[in-house]
Design a protein around this motif. Structure first.
Motif, mmCIF file in Angstrom:
data_model
loop_
_atom_site.group_PDB
_atom_site.id
_atom_site.type_symbol
_atom_site.label_atom_id
_atom_site.label_comp_id
_atom_site.label_asym_id
_atom_site.label_seq_id
_atom_site.Cartn_x
_atom_site.Cartn_y
_atom_site.Cartn_z
ATOM 1 N N LEU A 146 39.736 84.273 28.084
ATOM 2 C CA LEU A 146 39.993 82.981 27.468
ATOM 3 C C LEU A 146 41.408 82.519 27.819
ATOM 4 C CD1 LEU A 146 38.574 83.585 23.866
ATOM 5 C CD2 LEU A 146 37.517 82.260 25.705
ATOM 6 N N ARG A 147 41.530 81.253 28.145
ATOM 7 C CA ARG A 147 42.843 80.652 28.383
ATOM 8 C C ARG A 147 42.785 79.212 27.915
ATOM 9 N NH1 ARG A 147 47.322 83.417 28.342
ATOM 10 N NH2 ARG A 147 49.048 82.114 29.033
ATOM 11 N N ILE A 148 43.624 78.856 26.947
ATOM 12 C CA ILE A 148 43.612 77.517 26.367
ATOM 13 C C ILE A 148 44.083 76.504 27.396
ATOM 14 C CG2 ILE A 148 44.631 76.057 24.589
ATOM 15 C CD1 ILE A 148 44.821 78.550 22.826
ATOM 16 N N SER A 149 43.372 75.387 27.498
ATOM 17 C CA SER A 149 43.678 74.367 28.486
ATOM 18 C C SER A 149 44.991 73.642 28.161
ATOM 19 C CB SER A 149 42.544 73.340 28.553
ATOM 20 O OG SER A 149 42.918 72.235 29.358
ATOM 21 N N PRO A 150 45.821 73.400 29.167
ATOM 22 C CA PRO A 150 47.053 72.636 28.936
ATOM 23 C C PRO A 150 46.795 71.161 28.676
ATOM 24 C CG PRO A 150 46.804 73.106 31.276
ATOM 25 C CD PRO A 150 45.718 73.871 30.564
ATOM 26 N N ALA A 200 41.248 79.670 20.122
ATOM 27 C CA ALA A 200 41.427 80.517 21.306
ATOM 28 C C ALA A 200 40.420 80.167 22.398
ATOM 29 C CB ALA A 200 41.296 81.991 20.931
ATOM 30 N N ALA A 201 39.216 79.784 22.000
ATOM 31 C CA ALA A 201 38.162 79.463 22.964
ATOM 32 C C ALA A 201 38.223 78.028 23.450
ATOM 33 C CB ALA A 201 36.792 79.739 22.333
ATOM 34 N N GLY A 202 39.177 77.226 22.950
ATOM 35 C CA GLY A 202 39.296 75.837 23.369
ATOM 36 C C GLY A 202 38.324 74.894 22.692
#
Length: 264
Positions: A146-150, A200-202
Motif C-alpha cells: 500500500l502507498r497513499i497517493s500524493p 492506508a488503502a487510499g
C-alpha cells in the motif's frame, strides 16, 4: 532467535490469530439471534460473547506461542509480560455494526514494544481483507503493498469521522461543519480501526476522532504511517492504556485536516 526473527514470528502469528478470531466472530455474526447484547457506558457501547470469545481465541494462541508477552485487550484488560512486547487487541472493532447486521467491523491487533508499535494487523472477515504493517517495512493489503497517493486531497476524498460517549457533540459537529465548508465530506461506518485501514488503502483521505483507546487505533495508525501518511502520536508508557486523540491523513490532506481539528 534474533530480534527481527522474533518480530517476524509474531507478525505471522498476528495474522493467523486475526483470521481465526475473525472466523469465530463471523460465524456468530451469521447467528446474531443467539447473542445476548450487554451495554457498558451507554446504550450504543455494546459487548457480546462474540467479542469475548474472539479475544479468547487470540489470547490462547499468543499465550501458547509467546507466554512471555503481555496483553492489553478491550474485553480482558491488561496482563503484564516479561518480553517487553504487548499485544494490544480489539477482537471486534465495530460492535454496533456487528450486532446490527452491518459489515463494517474487524479484528484489530497491534504489537507494542517499549519504543513504538511494531506490528499492526486489521482483518475484515466479511471481505476477507487482511491489512498488515511492520514498523519500517511498509504496509500491505492481502500481500499487495500500500502507498497513499500524493494526489489525494481534502476536496477529492472522504474524511472518516469517529465519535463516542467521550466526545463533545458540539466539537464533532464543528469539525464536520468546517470540513464541509472547505469542500470536504465526512464519512462514518462505526469502526475506527477499519476507517484508519481505509486511509492506508487510499479509500479515505483522512480520519479524525477526539478520543480512541489504543486497542482501537494502534494497528491502524501504524498502517497509515507505513503507507506514507501522517498521524498524531499516541501516548506511550504508563499512559498508553488511556488512549488519546487520533488524526491520520494522506500527506496532502494533512495540512487542511490538521487545521480543521486544531493541530495546524
Amino acid at each position: 532467535m534474533t530480534h527481527d526473527d522474533s518480530l517476524a514470528a509474531r507478525f505471522a502469528l498476528a495474522q493467523t490469530a486475526a483470521r481465526a478470531a475473525g472466523a469465530h466472530a463471523l460465524a456468530l455474526f451469521h447467528d446474531r439471534a443467539s447473542l445476548t447484547i450487554e451495554t457498558k457506558h451507554d446504550a450504543l457501547d455494546m459487548v457480546s460473547r462474540a467479542d469475548r470469545e474472539a479475544e479468547d481465541v487470540i489470547r490462547a494462541m499468543v499465550s501458547e506461542a509467546f507466554p512471555e508477552d503481555g496483553f492489553l485487550g478491550e474485553e480482558g484488560g491488561a496482563q503484564p509480560g516479561t518480553s517487553g512486547l504487548t499485544w494490544v487487541i480489539d477482537p471486534i472493532d465495530g460492535t454496533v455494526p456487528f450486532v446490527s447486521g452491518l459489515p463494517h467491523w474487524c479484528v484489530a491487533i497491534g504489537i507494542q514494544s517499549e519504543q513504538a508499535t511494531e506490528v499492526g494487523v486489521v482483518y475484515q472477515p466479511i471481505l476477507d481483507e487482511m491489512f498488515t504493517a511492520r514498523r519500517g517495512a511498509g504496509a500491505a493489503l492481502n500481500g499487495v503493498a500500500l502507498r497513499i497517493s500524493p494526489t489525494t486531497r481534502l476536496t477529492n476524498s472522504l474524511t472518516g469521522i469517529g465519535a463516542n460517549h467521550r466526545a463533545i457533540p458540539e466539537h464533532v459537529a464543528g469539525v464536520c461543519c468546517k470540513l464541509m465548508a472547505q469542500g470536504g465530506m465526512f464519512y462514518r461506518n462505526g469502526s475506527g480501526a477499519l476507517m484508519l485501514a481505509s486511509v492506508a488503502a487510499g479509500r479515505l483521505g483522512g480520519y479524525y476522532e477526539p478520543h480512541m483507546h489504543p486497542w482501537d487505533c494502534l494497528a491502524g495508525l501504524l498502517l497509515v504511517r507505513e503507507a506514507g501518511g501522517q498521524t498524531l502520536p499516541m501516548p506511550d508508557g504508563a499512559s498508553l492504556a488511556e488512549g488519546g486523540e487520533v488524526l491520520a491523513a494522506a500527506p496532502a490532506v494533512w495540512p487542511d485536516l490538521a487545521a480543521i481539528t486544531g493541530h495546524s
